[in-house]
Scaffold this active site. Structure first.
Site, PDB file in Angstrom:
ATOM      1  N   CYS A  71      -3.428  10.917   1.696  1.00  0.00           N
ATOM      2  CA  CYS A  71      -2.771   9.632   1.410  1.00  0.00           C
ATOM      3  C   CYS A  71      -1.393   9.848   0.804  1.00  0.00           C
ATOM      4  O   CYS A  71      -0.376   9.536   1.410  1.00  0.00           O
ATOM      5  CB  CYS A  71      -3.629   8.827   0.444  1.00  0.00           C
ATOM      6  SG  CYS A  71      -5.333   8.747   0.957  1.00  0.00           S
ATOM      7  N   LYS A  82       0.826  -1.204   0.000  1.00  0.00           N
ATOM      8  CA  LYS A  82       0.000   0.000   0.000  1.00  0.00           C
ATOM      9  C   LYS A  82       0.872   1.271   0.000  1.00  0.00           C
ATOM     10  O   LYS A  82       0.641   2.225  -0.750  1.00  0.00           O
ATOM     11  CB  LYS A  82      -0.930  -0.014   1.223  1.00  0.00           C
ATOM     12  CG  LYS A  82      -1.622   1.280   1.516  1.00  0.00           C
ATOM     13  CD  LYS A  82      -2.623   1.621   0.442  1.00  0.00           C
ATOM     14  CE  LYS A  82      -2.996   3.077   0.497  1.00  0.00           C
ATOM     15  NZ  LYS A  82      -4.384   3.347   0.351  1.00  0.00           N
TER      16      LYS A  82
HETATM   17  N1  SAJ Z   1      -1.744  14.995  -8.645  1.00  0.00           N
HETATM   18  C1  SAJ Z   1      -0.910  15.756  -9.453  1.00  0.00           C
HETATM   19  N2  SAJ Z   1      -0.581  15.302 -10.697  1.00  0.00           N
HETATM   20  C2  SAJ Z   1      -1.074  14.124 -11.183  1.00  0.00           C
HETATM   21  C3  SAJ Z   1      -1.927  13.344 -10.355  1.00  0.00           C
HETATM   22  C4  SAJ Z   1      -2.249  13.811  -9.092  1.00  0.00           C
HETATM   23  O1  SAJ Z   1      -0.425  16.825  -9.050  1.00  0.00           O
HETATM   24  O2  SAJ Z   1      -0.755  13.797 -12.325  1.00  0.00           O
HETATM   25  C5  SAJ Z   1      -2.097  15.467  -7.291  1.00  0.00           C
HETATM   26  C6  SAJ Z   1      -3.594  15.724  -7.088  1.00  0.00           C
HETATM   27  O3  SAJ Z   1      -3.967  16.982  -7.574  1.00  0.00           O
HETATM   28  C7  SAJ Z   1      -3.709  15.594  -5.581  1.00  0.00           C
HETATM   29  C8  SAJ Z   1      -2.676  14.516  -5.239  1.00  0.00           C
HETATM   30  O4  SAJ Z   1      -1.799  14.451  -6.358  1.00  0.00           O
HETATM   31  O5  SAJ Z   1      -3.331  16.804  -4.944  1.00  0.00           O
HETATM   32  C9  SAJ Z   1      -3.263  13.146  -4.966  1.00  0.00           C
HETATM   33  O6  SAJ Z   1      -4.310  12.843  -5.902  1.00  0.00           O
HETATM   34  P1  SAJ Z   1      -4.481  11.396  -6.545  1.00  0.00           P
HETATM   35  O7  SAJ Z   1      -5.646  11.428  -7.445  1.00  0.00           O
HETATM   36  O8  SAJ Z   1      -3.197  10.975  -7.160  1.00  0.00           O
HETATM   37  O9  SAJ Z   1      -4.695  10.418  -5.315  1.00  0.00           O
HETATM   38  P2  SAJ Z   1      -5.672  10.362  -4.013  1.00  0.00           P
HETATM   39  O10 SAJ Z   1      -4.922  10.913  -2.852  1.00  0.00           O
HETATM   40  O11 SAJ Z   1      -7.006  10.927  -4.304  1.00  0.00           O
HETATM   41  O12 SAJ Z   1      -5.850   8.754  -3.867  1.00  0.00           O
HETATM   42  C10 SAJ Z   1      -4.675   7.950  -3.782  1.00  0.00           C
HETATM   43  C11 SAJ Z   1      -4.823   6.769  -4.772  1.00  0.00           C
HETATM   44  N3  SAJ Z   1      -3.531   6.089  -4.888  1.00  0.00           N
HETATM   45  C12 SAJ Z   1      -2.967   5.852  -6.099  1.00  0.00           C
HETATM   46  O13 SAJ Z   1      -3.464   6.206  -7.137  1.00  0.00           O
HETATM   47  C13 SAJ Z   1      -1.688   5.091  -6.080  1.00  0.00           C
HETATM   48  C14 SAJ Z   1      -5.914   5.818  -4.287  1.00  0.00           C
HETATM   49  O14 SAJ Z   1      -5.983   4.662  -5.109  1.00  0.00           O
HETATM   50  C15 SAJ Z   1      -5.628   5.388  -2.827  1.00  0.00           C
HETATM   51  O15 SAJ Z   1      -6.626   4.499  -2.320  1.00  0.00           O
HETATM   52  C16 SAJ Z   1      -5.633   6.645  -1.978  1.00  0.00           C
HETATM   53  O16 SAJ Z   1      -4.547   7.484  -2.444  1.00  0.00           O
HETATM   54  C17 SAJ Z   1      -5.441   6.225  -0.524  1.00  0.00           C
HETATM   55  O17 SAJ Z   1      -6.435   6.211   0.210  1.00  0.00           O
HETATM   56  O18 SAJ Z   1      -4.324   5.855  -0.140  1.00  0.00           O
END
Ligand code: SAJ
Length: 423
Positions: free
Chosen positions: A272, A218
């Site tokens: 996360c 995870k």
């Molecule tokens: N972000 C960027 N650039 C990108 C993608 C995301 O700057 O290309 C930023 C987003 O704007 C945000 C942050 O990253 O601020 C996180 O967003 P996210 O969509 O990547 O992830 P979370 O936090 O909503 O959910 C993540 C997911 N993990 C992965 O994709 C590996 C989800 O599957 C997990 O269950 C969740 O964390 C968790 O609960 O751990």
């Protein structure tokens, strides 16, 4: 193994949807939360968080009598712990954040009192490696009359496993069913019991490993995404220096069949990805060098954006010498931690907007189509519509690529676009 009654401890963003999902499969579910208000809301068939489709699921589960919420644990056949695992406050700037397992410990000690031989305890909360074993030790301390996997192996009275949640906020209900599930039992029998439990609603594959690997899996998923985003964020800073459009650059590079660069932004938020990599670094500080640097790169991005705003204000004043800084209005577009959600927790966009409102003596506006009012602790920011911000502001800061902001045609404005949608 039949599970007639299932208890979920912690009715937040993961616990509540999970409890409702078991209830939707006609299992008797007891949700436990220390917050009386949360318990009352759920027992009224309502929800206290925003997550598509969850309201319908909870309403049906409560009205049909399959889900009820309480503040103290009651006997059940399986217990799922889905409580927060934040980190402890840091005192020095360069200190490595350390995990706070206080909620897991309290939950474990609370359920220990109602455990009986044959029960299964699953830790779902994202946790540093070794937490499941530690949780089992806490259970055993409370219940010396029962046997646990760390001392009695497959013969133990209680089965213990780590099965981390992996669902994406905004898609939780679908992903809970469709995603594969990592099942990390402390023994083979613990894993078998956990598979029987999750197969009640999981349509994806239940993949078995041990508890420590499940914990690390995870953390690895989220650290991997953090490192990839840090690469994109670093590229955006490099491109600014070299006068290159980072969005065009990434689009070009991603045409390579084996390159897939993520998108830069104002920083990484949420509870996360900005947190979990520290759980690896805190356990192995000398080894986790790249993971630590990625965190630092992503955490630096909001200050970089704020510097750009300061420069834009100074440039604006130079072009408009009749104005003073008090006459300059700044507008931030988007406050949530990512696009198309209303969640402001750990949001770099909100942090940037607050910081600008704090240092800038002129007016600060914000546009956030997913919320109706600003949280009580947000000061000196006026929430306005997109049209008002466009009309009134002198500096326009694009922070979150919500669907409402995409496809707008914007001309002759001082724009700082951290998401590359208004270039
Ligand atoms: N972000 C960027 N650039 C990108 C993608 C995301 O700057 O290309 C930023 C987003 O704007 C945000 C942050 O990253 O601020 C996180 O967003 P996210 O969509 O990547 O992830 P979370 O936090 O909503 O959910 C993540 C997911 N993990 C992965 O994709 C590996 C989800 O599957 C997990 O269950 C969740 O964390 C968790 O609960 O751990």
């Amino acid at each position: 193994m039949p599970f007639n009654t299932i208890s979920v401890i912690g009715l937040g963003y993961i616990g509540l949807p999970t409890a409702a999902m078991f209830a939707s499969r006609r299992k008797n579910v007891i949700g436990v939360d220390i917050n009386q208000k949360t318990v009352d809301i759920i027992n009224a068939g309502k929800i206290h968080i925003v997550e598509p489709e969850l309201d319908m699921l909870v309403r049906a589960a409560v009205s049909e009598g399959y889900l009820r919420a309480v503040t103290k644990p009651e006997p059940a056949d399986a217990f799922l712990i889905a409580v927060p695992t934040p980190f402890l406050p840091i005192s020095a700037k360069d200190e490595i954040p350390q995990p706070d397992l206080g909620f897991v410990e309290s939950a474990a000690r609370a359920i220990a009192t109602v455990l009986k031989p044959g029960d299964l305890v699953v830790l779902e909360s994202t946790s540093p490696v070794g937490t499941t074993e530690q949780m089992s030790a806490w259970l055993s301390e409370e219940r010396p009359d029962l046997t646990f996997p760390q001392t009695n192996g497959v013969e133990s009275d209680i089965r213990v496993a780590h099965c981390p949640e992996r669902v994406l906020p905004g898609h939780v209900v679908r992903e809970l069913v469709e995603n594969d599930r990592v099942i990390g039992g402390m023994t083979e029998r613990c894993s078998e019991a956990a598979i029987d439990l999750y197969e009640i609603f999981v349509g994806g594959e239940c993949v078995v490993t041990n508890a420590r690997t499940a914990e690390m899996a995870k953390l690895t998923e989220n650290a991997s995404r953090d490192v990839s985003i840090a690469f994109a964020n670093e590229l955006s800073i490099i491109c600014e220096k070299l006068d290159i459009d980072v969005w065009e650059l990434i689009t070009l590079a991603n045409r390579h069949p084996r390159v897939n660069i993520l998108q830069p932004g104002p920083g990484v938020g949420g509870h996360c990805i900005a947190v979990d990599p520290w759980f690896i670094v805190s356990r192995t500080p000398d080894q986790a060098r790249l993971i630590r640097t990625a965190r630092e790169v992503n955490d630096f991005k909001p200050s970089w954006v704020i510097e750009k705003v300061k420069i834009a204000i100074a440039d604006f004043l130079q072009e408009n010498p009749e104005k003073t800084v008090k006459d300059v209005t700044c507008a931030c577009y988007g406050l949530a931690f990512k696009s198309d959600i209303d969640d402001l927790r750990e949001s770099p966009a909100l942090k940037i907007a607050q910081q600008i409102a704090h240092i800038h003596s002129g007016l600060s506006l914000a546009v956030e189509p997913n919320i109706r009012c600003l949280p009580g602790n947000v000061e000196n920011i006026k929430l306005v519509s997109f049209e008002v911000a466009m009309q009134e502001a002198d500096i326009h800061l694009m922070l979150v690529d919500h669907k409402e902001f995409k496809g707008k045609r914007i001309f002759n404005k001082n724009i700082i676009d951290t998401k590359g949608i208004w270039k």
